[in-house]
Design an enzyme around this catalytic site. Structure first.
Site, PDB file in Angstrom:
ATOM      1  N   ASP A 198       0.797  -1.236   0.000  1.00  0.00           N
ATOM      2  CA  ASP A 198       0.000   0.000   0.000  1.00  0.00           C
ATOM      3  C   ASP A 198       0.826   1.282   0.000  1.00  0.00           C
ATOM      4  O   ASP A 198       0.421   2.292   0.601  1.00  0.00           O
ATOM      5  CB  ASP A 198      -0.988  -0.016   1.174  1.00  0.00           C
ATOM      6  CG  ASP A 198      -2.179  -0.900   0.852  1.00  0.00           C
ATOM      7  OD1 ASP A 198      -2.608  -0.909  -0.320  1.00  0.00           O
ATOM      8  OD2 ASP A 198      -2.667  -1.599   1.761  1.00  0.00           O
ATOM      9  N   ASP A 207      -7.380  -3.688  -5.278  1.00  0.00           N
ATOM     10  CA  ASP A 207      -7.091  -2.376  -4.687  1.00  0.00           C
ATOM     11  C   ASP A 207      -5.746  -1.827  -5.158  1.00  0.00           C
ATOM     12  O   ASP A 207      -5.527  -0.611  -5.193  1.00  0.00           O
ATOM     13  CB  ASP A 207      -7.047  -2.455  -3.151  1.00  0.00           C
ATOM     14  CG  ASP A 207      -8.076  -3.387  -2.538  1.00  0.00           C
ATOM     15  OD1 ASP A 207      -8.496  -4.332  -3.211  1.00  0.00           O
ATOM     16  OD2 ASP A 207      -8.428  -3.168  -1.376  1.00  0.00           O
ATOM     17  N   THR A 230     -12.185 -13.811  -1.829  1.00  0.00           N
ATOM     18  CA  THR A 230     -12.390 -12.515  -1.185  1.00  0.00           C
ATOM     19  C   THR A 230     -11.697 -12.492   0.160  1.00  0.00           C
ATOM     20  O   THR A 230     -11.435 -13.526   0.760  1.00  0.00           O
ATOM     21  CB  THR A 230     -13.880 -12.202  -0.997  1.00  0.00           C
ATOM     22  OG1 THR A 230     -14.018 -10.795  -0.842  1.00  0.00           O
ATOM     23  CG2 THR A 230     -14.477 -12.899   0.223  1.00  0.00           C
ATOM     24  N   SER A 250     -14.502  -3.369   6.942  1.00  0.00           N
ATOM     25  CA  SER A 250     -14.559  -4.815   6.683  1.00  0.00           C
ATOM     26  C   SER A 250     -15.603  -5.436   7.599  1.00  0.00           C
ATOM     27  O   SER A 250     -15.512  -5.323   8.816  1.00  0.00           O
ATOM     28  CB  SER A 250     -13.189  -5.453   6.896  1.00  0.00           C
ATOM     29  OG  SER A 250     -12.702  -5.204   8.188  1.00  0.00           O
TER      30      SER A 250
HETATM   31  N1  GLY Z   1      -7.463  -1.377   0.385  1.00  0.00           N
HETATM   32  C1  GLY Z   1      -8.138  -1.970   1.481  1.00  0.00           C
HETATM   33  C2  GLY Z   1      -9.556  -1.594   1.566  1.00  0.00           C
HETATM   34  O1  GLY Z   1     -10.100  -0.996   0.659  1.00  0.00           O
HETATM   35  O2  GLY Z   1     -10.156  -1.901   2.591  1.00  0.00           O
END
Ligand code: GLY
Length: 390
Positions: free
Chosen positions: A103, A163, A223, A351
């Site tokens: 990231d 992502d 996923t 999440s």
């Molecule tokens: N890139 C991780 C997310 O979108 O949660």
């Protein structure tokens, strides 16, 4: 013409954009005392961000907001605060503090590339180039992708995620900055692999994709944060849409433009009338699941990015759609009362744990750092001709 929900929000006016920016910039100003020397957590807790050390993948979005506030207001207080953050980001990459993942673009584009582009901050440039080098180290020639997480080369972690398309602009920037072709070649190879395997035949997307470490062959899509392996994680689709727009800016490949349109259509076909998705596109109103406002903000930025690269007719269509999404975000999802939240955009979902995914379950129906950032970026893009940090 885009086949999008025709009822729902009207396009936001220029005055509406200006008013929303004032509110957002005031919120950034209010947050400076708590977060000039600290980072914001990836998501809020009961709509309030705790302050944390600069060690999460999301830390770049808060300085990104400060830079956007600086661009809007020209107030040097913001510039000084953002440059203090740059020092923290330089320290982080020089000491490799929690940088063992892909990231680097999310971290270093809105913080350090912004600092270099806006005020010529040399430490910002240095930190971003070091981050690009770190990202290059995660490239796996066997399979031609940037490994997302975990120990490099470990068979159980030999995968990339959709992502990562948003980390590629860091490599394009590094290539332009240094004249080195290898950064660009890795970005192109990773995007090619993503297009080959992550887009399903119905134009939805897999979140993560495993590759064979021996042969480089595609293995399977799975996923982590979506509802299930075969469902349609809303933010993954949003990263795909915005990622294609940025890829198209750097390389005018027809495949990027075509994929942008296909992913967008799949996404639009599954939106509720207010144009803000449920956290997985598999859901509809009857499921009573939380929204992910951050996905809507990301898509708005992707539309505005693509509008700058398109024919006048398509550009107008994309801008009007972005204005409708932003109108919904401003009217229904944005924070107007600082007593209820120190964020910008309510009702994001980081999440959500289900029996079919492997995430931890956090930041459900909360503000999320990137939702706040892309919300402000969309407003800034609608307020001026904006030179991107990405
Ligand atoms: N890139 C991780 C997310 O979108 O949660």
């Amino acid at each position: 013409m885009l086949d999008v929900v025709t009822t729902g929000p009207e396009p936001i006016t220029d005055q509406g954009v200006a008013d929303a920016l004032e509110v957002a910039v005031a919120q950034v100003r209010r947050n400076l005392p708590a977060f000039t020397y600290r980072a914001q957590n990836h998501s809020s807790v009961d709509n309030v961000y705790p302050s944390v050390a600069n060690d999460q993948w999301t830390a770049g979005f808060w300085p990104g907001q400060i830079w956007l506030a600086y661009e809007h207001s020209a107030d040097k207080t913001f510039r000084y605060a953002a440059q203090i953050q740059v020092q923290s980001f330089l320290h982080r990459i020089e000491n490799r503090i929690e940088t063992d993942h892909h990231d680097m673009g999310f971290l270093y584009s809105p913080s350090c590339i912004a600092a270099w582009k806006l005020v010529g901050d040399e430490d910002g440039r240095k930190a971003a180039l070091l981050a690009a080098d770190q990202l290059m180290e995660r490239y796996q020639p066997v399979g031609q992708f940037i490994q997302a997480w975990g120990r490099k080369g470990n068979a159980n972690e030999y995968r990339y995620i959709i992502d990562c398309l948003l980390n590629l602009p860091l490599l394009y920037w590094a290539s332009e900055e240094t004249g080195r072709e290898d950064y660009r070649e890795v970005a192109l190879a990773h995007a090619r692999t993503t297009l080959a395997h992550s887009v399903r035949s119905d134009d939805s997307t897999y979140h993560t994709f495993y590759m064979d470490p021996e042969t480089g062959a595609p293995v399977r899509g799975v996923t982590k944060q979506g509802y299930s392996d075969e469902s349609f994680w809303a933010r993954g689709q949003a990263w795909g849409i915005a990622g294609m727009a940025f890829s198209y800016r750097y390389e005018r490949l027809a495949a990027y433009r075509d994929t942008f349109e296909r992913l967008l259509k799949f996404y639009l076909d599954r939106l509720p009338t207010d144009l803000v998705p449920y956290w997985d596109l598999v859901f509809s109103e009857k499921d009573r699941e939380p929204r992910d406002s951050s996905a809507a903000a990301i898509v708005a930025c992707g539309l505005l990015e693509m509008a700058d690269l398109e024919t006048p007719e398509k550009a107008e269509e994309y801008r009007q759609l972005a204005r409708r999404i932003v109108k919904s975000l401003v009217d229904v999802y944005s924070v107007k009362d600082p007593d209820i939240s120190n964020g910008q955009l309510l009702h994001g979902t980081y999440s959500k744990k289900t029996p079919h995914n492997t995430c931890r379950g956090e930041g459900v129906d909360e503000c999320v750092a990137w939702g706040d950032y892309y919300y402000m970026e969309a407003l800034i893009r609608l307020s001026r001709r904006w030179s991107s940090y990405w």
